[in-house]
Scaffold this motif. Structure first.
Motif, mmCIF file in Angstrom:
data_model
loop_
_atom_site.group_PDB
_atom_site.id
_atom_site.type_symbol
_atom_site.label_atom_id
_atom_site.label_comp_id
_atom_site.label_asym_id
_atom_site.label_seq_id
_atom_site.Cartn_x
_atom_site.Cartn_y
_atom_site.Cartn_z
ATOM 1 N N PRO A 63 154.905 -0.922 57.797
ATOM 2 C CA PRO A 63 154.668 0.159 58.749
ATOM 3 C C PRO A 63 154.163 -0.393 60.079
ATOM 4 O O PRO A 63 153.661 -1.517 60.138
ATOM 5 C CB PRO A 63 153.558 0.984 58.061
ATOM 6 N N VAL A 64 154.282 0.407 61.139
ATOM 7 C CA VAL A 64 153.670 0.051 62.422
ATOM 8 C C VAL A 64 152.161 0.174 62.244
ATOM 9 O O VAL A 64 151.667 1.034 61.513
ATOM 10 C CB VAL A 64 154.168 1.016 63.526
ATOM 11 N N PHE A 65 151.441 -0.712 62.926
ATOM 12 C CA PHE A 65 149.991 -0.772 62.738
ATOM 13 C C PHE A 65 149.237 -0.446 64.033
ATOM 14 O O PHE A 65 149.674 -0.808 65.126
ATOM 15 C CB PHE A 65 149.636 -2.198 62.277
ATOM 16 N N GLY A 66 148.134 0.249 63.880
ATOM 17 C CA GLY A 66 147.245 0.484 65.026
ATOM 18 C C GLY A 66 145.845 0.721 64.499
ATOM 19 O O GLY A 66 145.651 0.852 63.283
ATOM 20 N N VAL B 110 145.504 -5.072 57.600
ATOM 21 C CA VAL B 110 146.609 -5.992 57.910
ATOM 22 C C VAL B 110 146.979 -6.811 56.673
ATOM 23 O O VAL B 110 148.158 -7.090 56.441
ATOM 24 C CB VAL B 110 146.247 -6.888 59.110
ATOM 25 N N ASN B 111 146.011 -7.150 55.840
ATOM 26 C CA ASN B 111 146.319 -7.869 54.594
ATOM 27 C C ASN B 111 147.256 -7.052 53.710
ATOM 28 O O ASN B 111 148.103 -7.609 53.015
ATOM 29 C CB ASN B 111 145.033 -8.225 53.844
ATOM 30 N N GLY B 112 147.121 -5.733 53.731
ATOM 31 C CA GLY B 112 148.038 -4.868 52.963
ATOM 32 C C GLY B 112 149.402 -4.789 53.618
ATOM 33 O O GLY B 112 150.441 -4.928 52.961
ATOM 34 N N ILE B 113 149.413 -4.584 54.939
ATOM 35 C CA ILE B 113 150.687 -4.431 55.666
ATOM 36 C C ILE B 113 151.554 -5.678 55.505
ATOM 37 O O ILE B 113 152.756 -5.596 55.281
ATOM 38 C CB ILE B 113 150.407 -4.131 57.162
#
Ligand SMILES: Nc1ncnc2c1ncn2[C@@H]1O[C@H](COP(=O)(O)OP(=O)(O)OP(=O)(O)O)[C@@H](O)[C@H]1O
Length: 300
Positions: free
Chosen positions: A86-89, A76-79
């Motif tokens: 991007p969408v995250f999961g 999440v730190n990168g996103i």
């Protein structure tokens, strides 16, 4: 979403089964969503941050990581740093998996992967503390310091009990810190405490009723501070949490969008962010409301 998917897996988390699970998830995404999937295996700290930050530039619309809270936090730190996010999961493979619990993900990785057959998207809050973000909790005090020392092998062998054992070592000390908390409206509160945390969801340390009513996209952070620093204060506060007593007498609680936390006497105080080492005080915390898109898995 799910057209071009980057899977990031931590080979150390989840009893070393990350690669096997990544392959299983790749099969599910290809079969059920006709996704193009690439698997990347982390070799060191912050690989997940680097790769998820550049994912959309490299053509991925979705990033899914497999690992414990540390890997999820790094991803999440990168996103959050990416211009086009991007969408995250993720597939929960750690000991505690607080964000997974809050999102309703299954705790068994095999079952969590099966749930990727049906997905939808929701928004997720992220917390900013100084120059990084957190996904679940920032904590300070002797108990938080002690659980940071819990060894990865012990976590794989003993699960949450490894944290409980290490946390108990700090439970009976008289050590406490004097802190000043400033809310978004400038109101200040001074407390001597042995445990302070700001969480984003209902689940903290695997306890899903730790912050009753907190939701992963309500735009708020939830501060809880044990009033006092003796074992008896901790026991009383623990009992109130066990009884889900929101108006607890032994815990100072505050929900807000911003918090400032400082040491009153300039002591050097470290923090635990999502289970790993975080910044020293002073802390400037801000909740980034609905900052990223997150996958919700399984039939609702
Ligand atoms: N190849 C690797 N070798 C050693 N450490 C790694 C490697 N890849 C990633 N890491 C680091 O492993 C750390 C721990 O990962 P993670 O939190 O996902 O697992 P865990 O400790 O088993 O989970 P939890 O803390 O929820 O119990 C992360 O901080 C990450 O930077």
């Amino acid at each position: 979403m799910l057209k071009n998917v980057l899977l990031i897996t931590n080979p150390v988390a989840g009893k070393g089964l990350g690669e096997k699970y990544a392959q299983k998830l790749k099969d599910v995404l290809e079969d059920y969503h006709q996704s193009n999937v690439e698997i990347k295996i982390t070799e060191e700290e912050f690989d997940a941050t680097k790769w998820s930050k550049n994912a959309t530039k490299e053509g991925f619309d979705t990033v899914i990581c497999l690992g414990g809270d540390g890997t999820v936090s790094e991803t999440v730190n990168g996103i959050i740093e990416a211009q086009d996010k991007p969408v995250f999961g993720f597939v929960p493979m750690g000991t505690v998996n607080d964000l997974g619990r809050a999102l309703g993900y299954k705790m068994n990785p095999e079952k969590a992967i099966e749930d990727f057959k049906t997905v939808s998207i929701d928004k997720l809050d992220v917390g900013k503390v100084n120059d990084r973000v957190f996904i679940n909790v920032i904590a300070l005090g002797p108990i938080a310091e002690q659980v940071m020392t819990t060894d990865s092998d012990d976590k794989n062998r003993f699960g949450v009990l490894a944290y409980v054992r290490d946390g108990m070592k700090a439970f009976f000390t008289d050590k406490g810190y004097e802190v000043r908390v400033t809310a978004s409206d400038g109101t200040t509160t001074e407390i001597k405490t042995n445990l302070l945390f700001v969480g984003l969801t209902n689940s903290i340390g695997g306890v899903e009723f730790m912050i009753p009513g907190a939701n992963y996209n309500d735009g708020k952070g939830y501060l809880s501070v044990i009033k006092g620093h003796t074992p008896i204060n901790t026991i009383r506060a623990g009992l109130e949490v066990g009884l889900s007593n929101i108006d607890a007498d032994n815990i100072f609680r505050l929900s807000d969008t911003k918090f400032k936390i400082e040491s009153i006497n300039n002591e050097s105080i470290t923090t635990n962010v999502d289970g790993d080492n975080g910044p020293e005080l002073p802390l400037e915390i801000e909740i980034l409301s609905q900052a990223i898109d997150v996958l919700i898995t399984g039939e609702s």
